[in-house]
Structures are given as structure tokens and as C-alpha cells.
Design a protein around this motif. Structure first.
Motif, PDB file in Angstrom:
ATOM      1  N   UNK A 217      13.468   5.065  -8.612  1.00 25.12           N
ATOM      2  CA  UNK A 217      14.386   4.482  -9.736  1.00 25.12           C
ATOM      3  C   UNK A 217      15.065   5.790 -10.361  1.00 25.12           C
ATOM      4  N   UNK A 218      14.230   6.687 -10.673  1.00 20.97           N
ATOM      5  CA  UNK A 218      15.082   8.219 -11.003  1.00 20.97           C
ATOM      6  C   UNK A 218      15.975   8.831  -9.785  1.00 20.97           C
ATOM      7  N   UNK A 219      15.613   8.538  -8.414  1.00 22.32           N
ATOM      8  CA  UNK A 219      16.619   9.008  -7.626  1.00 22.32           C
ATOM      9  C   UNK A 219      17.959   8.071  -7.826  1.00 22.32           C
ATOM     10  N   UNK A 220      17.993   6.874  -7.954  1.00 27.22           N
ATOM     11  CA  UNK A 220      18.925   5.892  -8.124  1.00 27.22           C
ATOM     12  C   UNK A 220      19.843   6.564  -9.117  1.00 27.22           C
TER      13      UNK A 220
ATOM     14  N   UNK B 212       4.709   6.659 -10.501  1.00 25.44           N
ATOM     15  CA  UNK B 212       4.594   5.932  -9.044  1.00 25.44           C
ATOM     16  C   UNK B 212       5.957   6.312  -8.456  1.00 25.44           C
ATOM     17  N   UNK B 213       5.812   5.445  -6.879  1.00 27.26           N
ATOM     18  CA  UNK B 213       6.763   5.620  -6.088  1.00 27.26           C
ATOM     19  C   UNK B 213       8.084   4.832  -6.512  1.00 27.26           C
TER      20      UNK B 213
ATOM     21  N   UNK C 281       0.905  -1.256   0.117  1.00 30.27           N
ATOM     22  CA  UNK C 281       0.045   0.068   0.033  1.00 30.27           C
ATOM     23  C   UNK C 281       0.850   1.329  -0.055  1.00 30.27           C
ATOM     24  N   UNK C 282       2.071   1.090   0.607  1.00 28.91           N
ATOM     25  CA  UNK C 282       2.898   2.281   0.754  1.00 28.91           C
ATOM     26  C   UNK C 282       3.472   2.752  -0.529  1.00 28.91           C
ATOM     27  N   UNK C 283       3.577   1.804  -1.637  1.00 30.46           N
ATOM     28  CA  UNK C 283       3.838   2.045  -2.820  1.00 30.46           C
ATOM     29  C   UNK C 283       2.462   1.981  -3.822  1.00 30.46           C
ATOM     30  N   UNK C 284       1.323   2.006  -3.237  1.00 32.69           N
ATOM     31  CA  UNK C 284       0.489   1.984  -4.105  1.00 32.69           C
ATOM     32  C   UNK C 284       0.187   0.727  -5.218  1.00 32.69           C
ATOM     33  N   UNK C 285       0.860  -0.317  -4.603  1.00 30.85           N
ATOM     34  CA  UNK C 285       0.883  -1.580  -5.206  1.00 30.85           C
ATOM     35  C   UNK C 285       1.442  -1.446  -6.640  1.00 30.85           C
ATOM     36  N   UNK C 286       2.445  -0.573  -6.974  1.00 29.40           N
ATOM     37  CA  UNK C 286       2.807  -0.109  -8.402  1.00 29.40           C
ATOM     38  C   UNK C 286       4.040  -0.730  -8.366  1.00 29.40           C
ATOM     39  N   UNK C 287       4.488  -1.512  -9.048  1.00 31.49           N
ATOM     40  CA  UNK C 287       5.947  -1.958  -9.388  1.00 31.49           C
ATOM     41  C   UNK C 287       6.609  -1.575 -10.647  1.00 31.49           C
ATOM     42  N   UNK C 288       5.520  -0.519 -11.300  1.00 29.00           N
ATOM     43  CA  UNK C 288       6.638   0.004 -12.562  1.00 29.00           C
ATOM     44  C   UNK C 288       7.652   0.835 -12.051  1.00 29.00           C
TER      45      UNK C 288
END
Length: 392
Positions: free
Chosen positions: A225-228, A219-220, A207-214
Motif C-alpha cells: 500500500x505504501x508502494x502504491x 506487514x507485506x 502464508x506469503x503475506x503472513x495472513x496479514x490483511x492490514x
């Protein structure tokens, strides 16, 4: 790279305040003249000791967990229990590390704050001031297996323990586990000498990531990934090590018709999405990737993002999921590792990796501290050691 392996026969194998020298963290001068570790980290010059392990603490058998199955709690004969987590904590203490990379699943089964306080803290609390954690699935997801039915904590207990909390148990928004905000769920980086060290959170199906694994879009996980990418772009150190929980390449998952064990994501969805991270790390000449999740030790050959052996530019992956909670079985077919990139593996006991970070390279040793249930004294005969150079 050079390596030394002391192996069991394959058949047997399968059967705190702040970190001295860590950039961005305030370090108070020791008030004790001539004191020994942990206050002498800065005196080590350009060489640092990083201990690494994940999958550590059993669920305490306390009143709050009274209705949970006994087989999942400390005291179960099938788990490492307190004996194992104390053994790996003592082993880590003996290394006198400058920092401890915790590779996720620090606390089972769902990482409630009371569980951290009742189990992980008891064994590992004395090292808390130098622990640099990454979260695992057991800190974020619900646990409904084996007769259990515990709701997801979405990192609340994890951040509450490592970052501190108010009198109501609400975690502080910042601390040694990174930020706990709507835009950052605990990814961060730090430096040890010439080494840039990156801790990532791959628990995207929560839920913390809104169940978004893209890893693309708004999404979070895409933000992480952009931060990395930006963190790697701005890194000026010649050596880089990154760690997160679920490995991109598996050592304990058998090959299937669609996803060979050597392919990205064979170990699960989170390992698959981390393929994008592997590409970024590979493009930026990272030195090492460390993971947990699989309750075994395994060292894999240098690989490109597709999982192909690349001795010149590839990144070695080392899985160290032997912190104490339980053990898995390495995937082997006809006496050969299912993932051909696995150089050596161990699934008979619990132990911690000792990683020495040098100005332009590294060396490591792995030895078990305690044999697992059902294994005899010979289980402690295993060891793995080696060295390598930085690519940056």
C-alpha cells in the motif's frame, strides 16, 4: 463519458518477449522489415490496445490431478473448459493488443506450475510475451471445496510460469509478473503512452503475506500500500488504470443486513482491504479500475471510496471475470441489480475487453466469444461499449 449498451433482457442476463512501448522493459528492434503485429506497437504512436480478462484456465485432467474431482477439471460439463479458454485466447489474438492485463486466477484450482503448463499455456501461451498478469486467490490459497483437497501454492506456480524457473522449478525472483521476494509479491507498474498501468496483488490471507490483511503497519500488504502511494505520487502521466483480482465493489454478491452490495468489501475480505487502494487512486485522479474474481462481466458507475456515485471525480470499476473457467450469476433482486451502481452486466458467456488507451481518454468494447453451457446462440448478442476521459 459516453456509452453504448446492447443488452439482453434482464431476465436473460441473470439466468513472448516484452511489450512494445512499455516503460522499463527492453524492447528489441524487429529484424523483419515492414512486419505486422506484434512488432509494430511503437508505430501506433500515442494510442495503444490493452486487452483485459481474468479467471481463465480449467485444471488439466492429468496424472498429477488424478485424485481430484472430475467436476473441477477440464472436460466437466459445468465448466467452460478448453473450448472457452481457447475462444478467449483467439479473441485476444484478433485484437492485436500491445499488452494483455490478466486479472488473476489465470489457472485453476491452485495454480501449480504443471497446471499452468497443461492448460493455460496450451491456449494462452502464444500471447505470453505481452501478458502483464496479476495473481488471484487460486494462485495463492488452498482449495478444499467440492471434494477437492489441494494445498496452497502461495504464488509458486504463478511466478514459475510467468517469470521462469530453474531446473528444480524454483521461480526466478524477477520477471514479467514482478518480483517474487519476501518484500514484494508481484506488484509493479508500467506505462503505455500517456497511460500509467498498475498491477497489484491483493492475496493477503496467505502464508506469503503472513495472513496479514492490514494496509497499515509493518506487514507485506501495508508495504504494498505504501508502494502504491509512492508510485502514484511519482506518476506524471495524465491517465491511470489499476487492476487486481477481487473487486472492491461487487456485482454478484447479494446485499446483506450488514454489507450492502454497493459497499466496499461486499465481495469479500480482499475487496475490503482494497478500499485503501481505492482511496489512494481516487485521491490521485485515477481513470479506471479493472478486476476479475466474479465470473461475469459488469460495468459499474464512477464511484468514490465509499461506493457512492460520483460522476465528476469517481472511478468506474469494470469486472471482467469471463476468461473461460466457469460462470457466476449476477446479483439481481426483483429485476434490479443488487448493486445500484451496476450499469450493465453479462453472465451467459466468455469474452475479453478491448480497451483502447488514447492520449487523454479511452474507449472500450466487450463482446462474448463463446456462450456458456446451457445458453443458446442469443447469448452472443450482448455487447457493451463506451468511452471516457482521463482526470489526471
Amino acid at each position: 463519458m459516453s456509452f453504448r449498451i446492447r443488452k439482453l433482457p434482464l431476465a436473460a442476463v441473470v439466468g513472448v518477449v516484452a511489450v512494445a512501448g512499455v516503460a522499463g522493459v527492453a524492447v528489441a528492434a524487429s529484424p523483419i522489415s515492414g512486419s505486422d503485429w506484434p512488432y509494430d506497437g511503437a508505430a501506433k504512436g500515442q494510442q495503444y490496445t490493452l486487452a483485459a480478462v481474468g479467471d481463465i484456465a480449467c485444471e488439466p485432467a492429468d496424472a498429477e490431478n488424478e485424485s481430484n474431482p472430475a467436476s473441477l477439471k477440464c472436460g466437466s460439463a459445468d465448466l467452460g473448459g478448453y473450448d472457452a479458454e481457447y475462444a478467449t485466447a483467439r479473441q485476444t489474438l484478433g485484437l492485436h493488443p500491445d499488452a494483455v492485463a490478466l486479472l488473476g486466477d489465470e489457472q485453476y484450482q491452485v495454480g501449480k506450475l504443471s497446471d499452468f503448463e497443461g492448460s493455460f499455456e496450451q491456449a494462452w501461451g502464444g500471447l505470453k510475451f505481452i501478458e502483464r498478469p496479476a495473481p488471484g486467490n487460486h494462485e495463492y490459497y488452498s482449495y478444499t471445496k467440492k471434494g477437492d483437497n489441494e494445498p496452497a501454492q502461495n504464488g509458486t506456480g504463478y511466478f514459475g510460469y510467468f517469470n521462469g524457473h530453474d531446473q528444480n522449478g524454483t521461480p526466478n525472483s524477477q520477471g514479467q509478473a514482478g518480483d517474487d521476494t519476501a518484500t514484494n509479491q508481484g506488484w509493479y507498474s508500467y506505462n503505455l503512452g500517456n497511460w500509467h498501468v498498475i498491477s497489484l496483488n491483493v492475496e493477503c490471507n496467505s502464508a506469503a503475506f503472513n495472513n496479514d490483511c492490514s494496509t497499515t503497519g509493518g506487514g507485506l500488504l501495508a508495504q504494498e500500500t505504501r508502494w502504491l502511494a509512492n508510485d502514484l505520487k511519482n506518476n506524471n502521466e495524465p491517465c491511470t488504470v489499476a487492476y487486481w483480482h477481487q473487486p472492491t465493489f461487487s456485482a454478484t454478491t447479494d446485499s446483506t443486513a450488514t454489507v450492502p452490495a454497493s459497499a466496499p468489501g461486499a465481495g469479500g475480505q480482499e475487496g475490503g482491504v482494497a478500499d485503501a487502494w481505492w482511496q489512494l487512486l481516487y485521491s490521485n485522479h485515477a481513470t479506471l479500475v479493472l478486476n476479475g474474481h466474479e465470473h461475469a462481466y459488469a460495468r459499474l458507475r464512477p464511484m468514490d471510496p465509499a461506493g457512492s456515485y460520483d460522476p465528476k471525480h469517481g472511478i468506474p470499476e469494470i469486472i471482467i471475470g469471463t476468461g473461460g473457467e466457469a460462470l457466476d450469476t449476477l446479483a439481481v433482486s426483483n429485476g434490479v441489480y443488487a448493486n445500484p451502481n451496476v450499469v450493465t452486466g453479462y453472465d451467459q458467456g466468455y469474452g475479453v475487453m478491448n480497451l483502447t488507451l488514447k492520449p487523454h481518454g479511452y474507449s472500450f468494447t466487450y463482446k462474448p466469444a463463446l456462450a456458456g453451457a446451457g445458453f443458446g446462440p442469443s447469448a452472443l448478442d450482448y455487447s457493451d461499449s463506451g468511452s471516457g476521459s482521463c482526470q489526471g
